[in-house]
Write a protein that holds these residues in place. Structure first.
Motif, PDB file in Angstrom:
ATOM      1  N   GLY A 274      -8.771  -3.995  -3.849  1.00  0.00           N
ATOM      2  CA  GLY A 274      -9.789  -3.460  -2.949  1.00  0.00           C
ATOM      3  C   GLY A 274      -9.337  -2.212  -2.207  1.00  0.00           C
ATOM      4  O   GLY A 274     -10.149  -1.335  -1.903  1.00  0.00           O
ATOM      5  N   PHE A 275      -8.071  -2.137  -1.882  1.00  0.00           N
ATOM      6  CA  PHE A 275      -7.552  -0.996  -1.126  1.00  0.00           C
ATOM      7  C   PHE A 275      -6.605  -0.121  -1.945  1.00  0.00           C
ATOM      8  O   PHE A 275      -5.849   0.661  -1.373  1.00  0.00           O
ATOM      9  CB  PHE A 275      -6.838  -1.500   0.133  1.00  0.00           C
ATOM     10  N   SER A 276      -6.659  -0.233  -3.250  1.00  0.00           N
ATOM     11  CA  SER A 276      -5.721   0.519  -4.093  1.00  0.00           C
ATOM     12  C   SER A 276      -5.925   2.028  -3.974  1.00  0.00           C
ATOM     13  O   SER A 276      -4.952   2.785  -4.010  1.00  0.00           O
ATOM     14  CB  SER A 276      -5.832   0.078  -5.551  1.00  0.00           C
ATOM     15  N   ASP A 277      -7.161   2.467  -3.816  1.00  0.00           N
ATOM     16  CA  ASP A 277      -7.394   3.907  -3.690  1.00  0.00           C
ATOM     17  C   ASP A 277      -6.781   4.457  -2.411  1.00  0.00           C
ATOM     18  O   ASP A 277      -6.142   5.507  -2.408  1.00  0.00           O
ATOM     19  CB  ASP A 277      -8.889   4.216  -3.767  1.00  0.00           C
ATOM     20  N   ARG A 278      -6.920   3.728  -1.319  1.00  0.00           N
ATOM     21  CA  ARG A 278      -6.336   4.173  -0.042  1.00  0.00           C
ATOM     22  C   ARG A 278      -4.816   4.103  -0.086  1.00  0.00           C
ATOM     23  O   ARG A 278      -4.135   4.989   0.426  1.00  0.00           O
ATOM     24  CB  ARG A 278      -6.882   3.320   1.095  1.00  0.00           C
ATOM     25  N   LEU A 279      -4.308   3.048  -0.687  1.00  0.00           N
ATOM     26  CA  LEU A 279      -2.860   2.912  -0.820  1.00  0.00           C
ATOM     27  C   LEU A 279      -2.290   4.043  -1.673  1.00  0.00           C
ATOM     28  O   LEU A 279      -1.246   4.611  -1.349  1.00  0.00           O
ATOM     29  CB  LEU A 279      -2.507   1.553  -1.437  1.00  0.00           C
ATOM     30  N   GLY A 280      -2.993   4.381  -2.728  1.00  0.00           N
ATOM     31  CA  GLY A 280      -2.564   5.479  -3.592  1.00  0.00           C
ATOM     32  C   GLY A 280      -2.542   6.816  -2.859  1.00  0.00           C
ATOM     33  O   GLY A 280      -1.633   7.626  -3.050  1.00  0.00           O
ATOM     34  N   MET A 281      -3.524   7.048  -1.988  1.00  0.00           N
ATOM     35  CA  MET A 281      -3.544   8.294  -1.225  1.00  0.00           C
ATOM     36  C   MET A 281      -2.412   8.346  -0.208  1.00  0.00           C
ATOM     37  O   MET A 281      -1.791   9.387  -0.011  1.00  0.00           O
ATOM     38  CB  MET A 281      -4.892   8.464  -0.523  1.00  0.00           C
ATOM     39  N   VAL A 282      -2.115   7.212   0.429  1.00  0.00           N
ATOM     40  CA  VAL A 282      -1.041   7.168   1.427  1.00  0.00           C
ATOM     41  C   VAL A 282       0.319   7.357   0.766  1.00  0.00           C
ATOM     42  O   VAL A 282       1.158   8.121   1.259  1.00  0.00           O
ATOM     43  CB  VAL A 282      -1.080   5.828   2.209  1.00  0.00           C
ATOM     44  N   LEU A 283       0.543   6.685  -0.354  1.00  0.00           N
ATOM     45  CA  LEU A 283       1.835   6.765  -1.019  1.00  0.00           C
ATOM     46  C   LEU A 283       2.042   8.074  -1.762  1.00  0.00           C
ATOM     47  O   LEU A 283       3.173   8.541  -1.891  1.00  0.00           O
ATOM     48  CB  LEU A 283       1.996   5.599  -1.998  1.00  0.00           C
ATOM     49  N   GLY A 284       0.989   8.640  -2.281  1.00  0.00           N
ATOM     50  CA  GLY A 284       1.115   9.871  -3.066  1.00  0.00           C
ATOM     51  C   GLY A 284       1.652   9.572  -4.456  1.00  0.00           C
ATOM     52  O   GLY A 284       2.003   8.444  -4.799  1.00  0.00           O
ATOM     53  N   ARG A 285       1.725  10.629  -5.271  1.00  0.00           N
ATOM     54  CA  ARG A 285       2.153  10.488  -6.660  1.00  0.00           C
ATOM     55  C   ARG A 285       3.601   9.976  -6.751  1.00  0.00           C
ATOM     56  O   ARG A 285       3.907   9.096  -7.541  1.00  0.00           O
ATOM     57  CB  ARG A 285       2.006  11.813  -7.392  1.00  0.00           C
ATOM     58  N   THR A 286       4.496  10.535  -5.932  1.00  0.00           N
ATOM     59  CA  THR A 286       5.902  10.131  -5.988  1.00  0.00           C
ATOM     60  C   THR A 286       6.070   8.685  -5.548  1.00  0.00           C
ATOM     61  O   THR A 286       6.788   7.912  -6.195  1.00  0.00           O
ATOM     62  CB  THR A 286       6.764  11.058  -5.099  1.00  0.00           C
ATOM     63  N   GLY A 287       5.415   8.300  -4.473  1.00  0.00           N
ATOM     64  CA  GLY A 287       5.506   6.914  -3.993  1.00  0.00           C
ATOM     65  C   GLY A 287       4.977   5.923  -5.009  1.00  0.00           C
ATOM     66  O   GLY A 287       5.558   4.859  -5.219  1.00  0.00           O
ATOM     67  N   MET A 288       3.866   6.281  -5.647  1.00  0.00           N
ATOM     68  CA  MET A 288       3.306   5.401  -6.674  1.00  0.00           C
ATOM     69  C   MET A 288       4.242   5.293  -7.874  1.00  0.00           C
ATOM     70  O   MET A 288       4.411   4.211  -8.436  1.00  0.00           O
ATOM     71  CB  MET A 288       1.934   5.914  -7.134  1.00  0.00           C
ATOM     72  N   THR A 289       4.866   6.395  -8.253  1.00  0.00           N
ATOM     73  CA  THR A 289       5.815   6.366  -9.373  1.00  0.00           C
ATOM     74  C   THR A 289       6.992   5.461  -9.052  1.00  0.00           C
ATOM     75  O   THR A 289       7.412   4.651  -9.892  1.00  0.00           O
ATOM     76  CB  THR A 289       6.313   7.789  -9.698  1.00  0.00           C
ATOM     77  N   VAL A 290       7.507   5.566  -7.827  1.00  0.00           N
ATOM     78  CA  VAL A 290       8.627   4.716  -7.414  1.00  0.00           C
ATOM     79  C   VAL A 290       8.227   3.246  -7.433  1.00  0.00           C
ATOM     80  O   VAL A 290       8.955   2.393  -7.970  1.00  0.00           O
ATOM     81  CB  VAL A 290       9.141   5.132  -6.013  1.00  0.00           C
ATOM     82  N   ILE A 291       7.059   2.937  -6.900  1.00  0.00           N
ATOM     83  CA  ILE A 291       6.603   1.538  -6.873  1.00  0.00           C
ATOM     84  C   ILE A 291       6.371   1.010  -8.284  1.00  0.00           C
ATOM     85  O   ILE A 291       6.743  -0.119  -8.609  1.00  0.00           O
ATOM     86  CB  ILE A 291       5.335   1.398  -6.006  1.00  0.00           C
ATOM     87  N   ILE A 292       5.773   1.819  -9.142  1.00  0.00           N
ATOM     88  CA  ILE A 292       5.537   1.386 -10.526  1.00  0.00           C
ATOM     89  C   ILE A 292       6.859   1.130 -11.237  1.00  0.00           C
ATOM     90  O   ILE A 292       7.020   0.134 -11.949  1.00  0.00           O
ATOM     91  CB  ILE A 292       4.676   2.414 -11.282  1.00  0.00           C
TER      92      ILE A 292
END
Length: 172
Positions: free
Chosen positions: A123-141
């Motif tokens: 439900g909040f993945s879009d907001r989480l993605g904006m907060v983390l940014g591309r680098t943060g999402m890459t690290v989490i993935i």
């Protein structure tokens, strides 16, 4: 909802389905572990751009519920690893004097908490993605992919260990 029912169904009737087909619990653990390892490894090897292309491809569908069960719930959210864990917990639950109410309530509560966390994350993945940014999402993935591989190895090892222990019994 799909995740909840899939996990609870696996917990309660998974063992009966396995016995109907003559599949042992360690074999399910080996198979589930191999699939979890494969999924984690594929995520580790896949670049971040590929994931973005897959996400953009899914945005243009007319019916948002078209892929709600397959592939979103099964196998992406609740996959073979989760199902093999639910079946294992259901098979190893103490069944003295019938069903143990505390184990049943714990399984249902755990499934509810898991389904609620899935709901919040999606439900909040879009907001989480904006907060983390591309680098943060890459690290989490990358971190979760590595953990997925480790979980798969543990599930695989549990099954292989059980199969190896049972091997001398059938050698006679």
């Amino acid at each position: 909802m799909n995740s909840f029912f899939l996990l609870v169904g696996s917990y309660f009737i998974g063992t009966q389905i396995l016995s109907f087909f003559g599949i042992s619990l360690p074999v399910v653990q080996v198979g589930g572990g191999l699939i979890v390892i494969s999924s984690g490894w594929a995520l580790l090897k896949r670049g971040n751009n590929d994931g973005q292309k897959d996400a953009n491809r899914g945005l243009h569908q007319e019916d948002p519920f078209h892929n709600a069960f397959y592939p979103l719930t099964l196998p992406l959210t609740v996959g073979p690893g989760s199902i093999s864990v639910a079946i294992t917990l259901g098979a190893n639950a103490p069944h003295h004097l019938g069903f143990n109410l505390l184990n049943i309530l714990a399984a249902i509560l755990g499934s509810i908490l898991l389904a609620a966390s899935i709901f919040l994350c999606y439900g909040f993945s879009d907001r989480l993605g904006m907060v983390l940014g591309r680098t943060g999402m890459t690290v989490i993935i990358q971190l979760t992919s590595f953990l997925l591989v480790c979980i798969g190895v543990q599930i695989l090892w549990n099954g292989v260990s059980a199969l190896l222990v049972s091997l001398p019994l059938h050698m006679h």
